[in-house]
Design a protein around this motif. Structure first.
Motif, PDB file in Angstrom:
ATOM      1  N   PRO A   1     -88.546  30.742 -30.766  1.00 13.35           N
ATOM      2  CA  PRO A   1     -89.227  30.078 -31.876  1.00 13.35           C
ATOM      3  C   PRO A   1     -89.930  28.783 -31.466  1.00 13.35           C
ATOM      4  N   VAL A   2     -89.524  28.173 -30.378  1.00 13.50           N
ATOM      5  CA  VAL A   2     -90.149  26.921 -29.961  1.00 13.50           C
ATOM      6  C   VAL A   2     -91.548  27.179 -29.421  1.00 13.50           C
ATOM      7  N   SER A   3     -91.638  28.128 -28.488  1.00  8.69           N
ATOM      8  CA  SER A   3     -92.949  28.396 -27.889  1.00  8.69           C
ATOM      9  C   SER A   3     -93.712  29.479 -28.638  1.00  8.69           C
ATOM     10  N   ARG A   4     -93.082  30.096 -29.613  1.00 11.73           N
ATOM     11  CA  ARG A   4     -93.692  31.155 -30.429  1.00 11.73           C
ATOM     12  C   ARG A   4     -94.171  32.318 -29.562  1.00 11.73           C
ATOM     13  N   THR A   5     -93.412  32.639 -28.513  1.00  5.67           N
ATOM     14  CA  THR A   5     -93.737  33.770 -27.641  1.00  5.67           C
ATOM     15  C   THR A   5     -92.464  34.577 -27.417  1.00  5.67           C
ATOM     16  N   LEU A   6     -92.645  35.737 -26.801  1.00  5.55           N
ATOM     17  CA  LEU A   6     -91.498  36.566 -26.468  1.00  5.55           C
ATOM     18  C   LEU A   6     -90.844  36.056 -25.193  1.00  5.55           C
TER      19      LEU A   6
END
Length: 154
Positions: A42-47
């Protein structure tokens, strides 16, 4: 902050949450994609990328690595040794007979005690009646038993 303002702020947050849940953007643009789960950061909004866990040197598997071969070798050595019949046979060959006879002996012990009590009563009855013969004492005991059994029947 008044109650009215707090209520409107809460409604706005709920509408934004509902819109995000449905996959709509809060602004009137492109909808946000729904991404969630264990692989989502959720911090970097990536997998998240799958990272391999480095093997630890001090593990149970490494500690017992040679143990199975050692146990198997010891077991084979024991099987190769000659079987000693004296180790198999019980030290007391009649232990099972004694075990089986204990129940029967308990019943006989109770009956033996009853017979001893009967003989003692007969001797006491003979002494009270000043009778030296055993037949007189036995008759007195039989009369007493008959009187006791007739009292129990009533």
């Amino acid at each position: 902050m008044s109650l009215q303002e707090a209520s409107e702020a809460r409604k706005a947050r709920l509408l934004a949450l509902r819109a995000r849940k449905l996959g709509q953007s809060t602004e009137e643009g492109t909808p946000e994609p729904l991404i969630g789960g264990r692989n989502f950061d959720p911090v970097s909004r990536t997998l998240k990328k799958h990272t391999t866990v480095a093997e630890m040197e001090d593990t149970v598997e490494n500690n017992v690595k040679g143990l199975t071969e050692k146990i198997i070798a010891e077991d084979e050595e024991k099987r190769q040794q000659e079987l000693d019949i004296f180790n198999i046979a019980p030290k007391r060959p009649n232990w099972d007979l004694k075990r089986d006879m204990e129940k029967k002996l308990a019943k006989l012990e109770r009956r033996t005690q009853e017979a001893i009590h009967t003989l003692i009563r007969q001797r006491l009855a003979a002494q009270k009646g000043q009778s030296d013969d055993l037949v007189g004492a036995m008759k007195a005991q039989e009369e007493q038993n008959a009187a006791n059994s007739s009292d129990e029947d009533d």
